[in-house]
Scaffold this motif. Structure first.
Motif, mmCIF file in Angstrom:
data_model
loop_
_atom_site.group_PDB
_atom_site.id
_atom_site.type_symbol
_atom_site.label_atom_id
_atom_site.label_comp_id
_atom_site.label_asym_id
_atom_site.label_seq_id
_atom_site.Cartn_x
_atom_site.Cartn_y
_atom_site.Cartn_z
ATOM 1 N N HIS A 144 0.931 -1.277 0.179
ATOM 2 C CA HIS A 144 0.110 -0.141 -0.066
ATOM 3 C C HIS A 144 1.108 0.748 -0.042
ATOM 4 O O HIS A 144 0.380 2.133 -0.970
ATOM 5 C CB HIS A 144 -0.544 0.645 0.766
ATOM 6 N N VAL A 145 1.456 1.306 1.080
ATOM 7 C CA VAL A 145 2.769 2.193 0.723
ATOM 8 C C VAL A 145 4.243 2.465 -0.351
ATOM 9 O O VAL A 145 4.142 3.672 -1.178
ATOM 10 C CB VAL A 145 3.754 2.569 2.145
ATOM 11 N N ALA A 146 4.079 1.472 -0.692
ATOM 12 C CA ALA A 146 4.796 1.520 -1.814
ATOM 13 C C ALA A 146 3.531 2.138 -3.033
ATOM 14 O O ALA A 146 4.928 3.127 -3.905
ATOM 15 C CB ALA A 146 4.746 0.406 -2.381
ATOM 16 N N MET A 147 2.436 2.228 -3.586
ATOM 17 C CA MET A 147 1.322 2.411 -4.242
ATOM 18 C C MET A 147 1.699 3.898 -4.120
ATOM 19 O O MET A 147 1.260 5.154 -4.905
ATOM 20 C CB MET A 147 0.370 1.707 -4.315
ATOM 21 N N LEU A 148 1.410 4.332 -2.259
ATOM 22 C CA LEU A 148 0.754 5.976 -2.376
ATOM 23 C C LEU A 148 1.993 6.501 -2.396
ATOM 24 O O LEU A 148 2.178 7.812 -2.792
ATOM 25 C CB LEU A 148 0.986 5.731 -0.164
ATOM 26 N N GLY A 149 2.945 6.125 -2.456
ATOM 27 C CA GLY A 149 4.762 7.127 -3.081
ATOM 28 C C GLY A 149 4.744 7.302 -4.335
ATOM 29 O O GLY A 149 4.753 8.061 -4.898
ATOM 30 N N ALA A 150 4.375 5.766 -5.129
ATOM 31 C CA ALA A 150 4.525 5.759 -6.861
ATOM 32 C C ALA A 150 3.285 6.734 -7.136
ATOM 33 O O ALA A 150 2.985 8.039 -8.083
ATOM 34 C CB ALA A 150 4.704 4.548 -7.261
ATOM 35 N N THR A 151 2.051 7.509 -6.415
ATOM 36 C CA THR A 151 1.094 7.737 -7.175
ATOM 37 C C THR A 151 0.952 8.991 -6.301
ATOM 38 O O THR A 151 0.038 10.298 -7.124
ATOM 39 C CB THR A 151 -0.226 7.806 -7.205
ATOM 40 N N GLY A 152 2.395 9.761 -5.748
ATOM 41 C CA GLY A 152 2.492 10.813 -5.352
ATOM 42 C C GLY A 152 1.427 11.345 -3.826
ATOM 43 O O GLY A 152 1.340 12.326 -3.473
ATOM 44 N N ILE A 153 0.312 10.499 -3.530
ATOM 45 C CA ILE A 153 -0.227 10.360 -2.485
ATOM 46 C C ILE A 153 0.954 10.566 -1.064
ATOM 47 O O ILE A 153 0.269 11.701 -0.354
ATOM 48 C CB ILE A 153 -1.355 9.107 -2.111
ATOM 49 N N VAL A 154 1.765 10.212 -0.748
ATOM 50 C CA VAL A 154 2.246 10.551 0.235
ATOM 51 C C VAL A 154 4.019 10.575 -0.855
ATOM 52 O O VAL A 154 3.968 10.353 -2.504
ATOM 53 C CB VAL A 154 2.758 9.478 0.941
ATOM 54 N N THR A 155 5.203 11.793 -0.445
ATOM 55 C CA THR A 155 6.153 12.009 -0.812
ATOM 56 C C THR A 155 6.952 10.860 -1.287
ATOM 57 O O THR A 155 6.679 9.503 -0.776
ATOM 58 C CB THR A 155 7.303 13.046 -0.507
ATOM 59 N N THR B 125 -3.956 6.441 5.071
ATOM 60 C CA THR B 125 -4.384 7.229 3.446
ATOM 61 C C THR B 125 -5.102 6.236 2.815
ATOM 62 O O THR B 125 -4.562 5.387 2.176
ATOM 63 C CB THR B 125 -3.182 8.514 3.203
ATOM 64 N N ALA B 126 -5.771 6.692 1.997
ATOM 65 C CA ALA B 126 -6.489 6.059 1.726
ATOM 66 C C ALA B 126 -7.036 4.203 1.838
ATOM 67 O O ALA B 126 -7.223 3.442 0.691
ATOM 68 C CB ALA B 126 -5.513 5.653 -0.361
ATOM 69 N N PRO C 199 -6.388 9.630 -5.665
ATOM 70 C CA PRO C 199 -5.956 8.817 -6.652
ATOM 71 C C PRO C 199 -4.850 7.703 -6.394
ATOM 72 O O PRO C 199 -3.693 7.058 -7.223
ATOM 73 C CB PRO C 199 -5.003 9.763 -7.728
ATOM 74 N N SER C 200 -5.743 5.942 -5.797
ATOM 75 C CA SER C 200 -5.202 4.977 -5.906
ATOM 76 C C SER C 200 -5.138 4.470 -6.910
ATOM 77 O O SER C 200 -5.942 5.179 -8.287
ATOM 78 C CB SER C 200 -5.629 4.273 -5.197
ATOM 79 N N ASP C 201 -3.669 3.910 -6.673
ATOM 80 C CA ASP C 201 -3.425 2.415 -8.355
ATOM 81 C C ASP C 201 -4.079 1.054 -7.627
ATOM 82 O O ASP C 201 -2.765 0.494 -6.841
ATOM 83 C CB ASP C 201 -1.705 3.205 -8.821
ATOM 84 N N ARG C 202 -5.080 0.832 -6.968
ATOM 85 C CA ARG C 202 -5.565 -0.711 -7.111
ATOM 86 C C ARG C 202 -5.092 -1.909 -8.244
ATOM 87 O O ARG C 202 -4.552 -2.752 -7.386
ATOM 88 C CB ARG C 202 -7.060 -0.838 -6.947
ATOM 89 N N ASP C 203 -4.522 -1.236 -9.051
ATOM 90 C CA ASP C 203 -4.269 -2.889 -10.094
ATOM 91 C C ASP C 203 -2.369 -2.903 -9.587
ATOM 92 O O ASP C 203 -2.046 -3.834 -9.493
ATOM 93 C CB ASP C 203 -3.827 -1.870 -11.150
ATOM 94 N N MET C 204 -1.923 -1.562 -8.984
ATOM 95 C CA MET C 204 -0.351 -1.580 -8.675
ATOM 96 C C MET C 204 -0.541 -2.662 -7.535
ATOM 97 O O MET C 204 0.439 -3.211 -7.239
ATOM 98 C CB MET C 204 0.194 -0.090 -8.367
#
Ligand code: ARG
Length: 461
Positions: A42-53, A106-107, A207-212
């Motif tokens: 989840h956190v890797a996705m948050l980082g990749a989508t810019g939801i967290v830095t 988050t999310a 803008p989550s990337d659930r596929d990721m």
């Protein structure tokens, strides 16, 4: 103290009994590995989508690694006041890395988090159970090959039916456990969707990337509906249903072992490794392991009922009732794994008394059906009439205290004069078992071929 994870609007701490009923940490702590895995995805996705830095994502991921190490070392302190495994881990994360830990959630919600963790857990369990079932099949197929020509009585109603072979009997179970594996495999296919972080309200959606995340966790795809994602426990029910059927099969085999090893049957023997003694009757060898495997069906099928009853009538979406999903699943799948391992051990340990089996195969006029078939094939007598004639020959044998193959030809001819010497070939139990050569039959050649086919297939798995 109010709950540090959600207690913002609460002034007072929960009643002691509230904590007691609410906390699941005592049992859901075993989800820690899957919880960390899902959080890292989840956190890797948050980082990749810019939801967290990216920096924040790294910090959180590093903290989760530290927690993983603590769990592995057994130094992690679980706290009941923190309810469950999710909040225990998140709270420890905050201790380790400070306020940035709060960004992990988050999310996502605990409801999709627990659904994800639990799916991952059940998926792993299915894999382990499949391997256990395959091992048992292999043991049974090996036994079938060894005992391909060992004649034993077949039974219906537990009354002597037609002669069979022990190898053929073992292969029946190989088929049953093969279907069990099919059921688990099928359940695993439907299970394999990621419920993580479904959008809750379109207005607030990140803008989550659930596929990721689905891909990172080895799921085939994200779940399609956010309500279904958090309120579905079909995957657990399906695993329990498959487990119940597998346990029922184990129980039937266990019961047969109990019967075969009884002095009254005397068909088989378990070594000391799988027998226990009686503390009062020194002569006894008890098949406790088989009895316990037989009994485990109760808790496994009970678990299926328990979860079915928890889920029935729940309005969408999540309700805390669903926290009651874990214990039945843990208990039932543990019991199944243990039962499979114990049964595999017993099958390997079992030695059969071929003489006793063969003797029993000749009792109770077990070749009467062969005699009737002979009358049909050799004398062209309609089966119903052949059945009747055979019944009279059996009655004659019974009145003389004889079995069929020891009746003289003259005696048999007193019932049906057209019978010839050739009939004796089918009155012997061994030749009867050997004669059923068509597909799926008891003949040793069939058993050998089928056992080899299974062994080849299982060794490839
Ligand atoms: N321990 C909970 C469970 O097993 C996790 C989800 C709790 N969610 C909530 N909103 N209280 O179901």
């Amino acid at each position: 103290m109010t709950n540090t994870m959600w207690g913002g609007r609460f002034a007072a701490s929960p009643a002691e009994i509230m904590e007691e009923i609410n906390a699941s940490i005592d049992f859901d702590k075993r989800l820690w590995r899957h919880d960390i895995l899902a959080s890292k995805a989840h956190v890797a996705m948050l980082g990749a989508t810019g939801i967290v830095t990216p920096g924040e994502a790294d910090q959180i991921s590093g903290g989760l690694d530290t927690i993983q190490a603590e769990m592995e070392a057994g130094t992690f302190t679980f706290t009941r006041a923190l309810e469950d495994i999710h909040l225990n881990i998140e709270s420890r994360l905050a201790e380790l890395i400070g306020p940035v830990a709060g960004k992990l959630h988050t999310a996502r919600s605990r409801n999709d988090q627990v659904a994800t963790d639990f799916r991952l857990y059940v998926r792993d369990e299915i894999e382990t159970i499949d391997a256990g079932l395959a091992q048992l099949q292999l043991g049974l197929a090996a036994k079938a090959l060894e005992e391909a020509a060992t004649v034993m009585p077949g039974f219906t109603h537990l009354q002597t039916a037609q002669p069979s072979t022990f190898g053929h009997h073992c292969l029946a179970y190989v088929e049953m456990f093969g279907r069990d594996r099919g059921r688990f495999e099928d359940a695993a296919k439907r299970l394999n969707e990621s419920p993580l972080a479904p959008p809750r309200s379109p207005a607030r959606a990140f803008p989550s990337d659930r596929d990721m995340t689905a891909k990172a966790l080895g799921f085939a795809r994200p779940t399609a509906n956010s309500l279904d994602a958090v309120s579905d426990r079909d995957f657990a029910l399906e695993a329990l249903a498959a487990a119940s059927i597998a346990a029922m099969h184990l129980s039937r085999l266990a019961e047969e072992i109990v019967l075969w090893t009884s002095p009254q049957f005397g068909f088989a023997r378990l070594t000391d490794a799988f027998s226990t003694g009686s503390s009062i009757m020194p002569q006894k060898r008890n098949p406790d392991a088989a009895e316990l495997v037989r009994a485990k069906t109760g808790r496994i099928a009970g678990a299926f009922q328990a979860l079915l009853m928890v889920m029935k009538g729940l309005p969408l979406a999540y309700a805390k009732d669903m926290q009651e999903d874990k214990e039945p699943v843990f208990d039932a799948l543990d019991a199944l794994k243990l039962g499979l391992a114990a049964m595999t051990g017993m099958v390997g340990d079992l030695t059969v008394d071929a003489k006793a089996m063969k003797r029993a195969a000749g009792h109770e006029y077990s070749t009467a059906t062969d005699l009737a078939d002979w009358l049909v094939q050799t004398l062209n007598i309609p089966f119903r009439e052949a059945h009747h004639i055979t019944g009279r020959i059996v009655a004659l044998a019974e009145s003389k205290g004889s079995d069929l193959k020891r009746l003289s030809l003259a005696e048999i001819q007193s019932v049906e004069p057209r019978v010839t010497e050739g009939v004796y070939a089918v009155l012997d139990p061994a030749s009867s078992a050997k004669s059923r050569k068509s597909q799926g039959g008891t003949a040793p050649a069939n058993v050998r071929r089928e056992a080899k086919r299974w062994i080849k297939r299982l060794e490839k798995d």
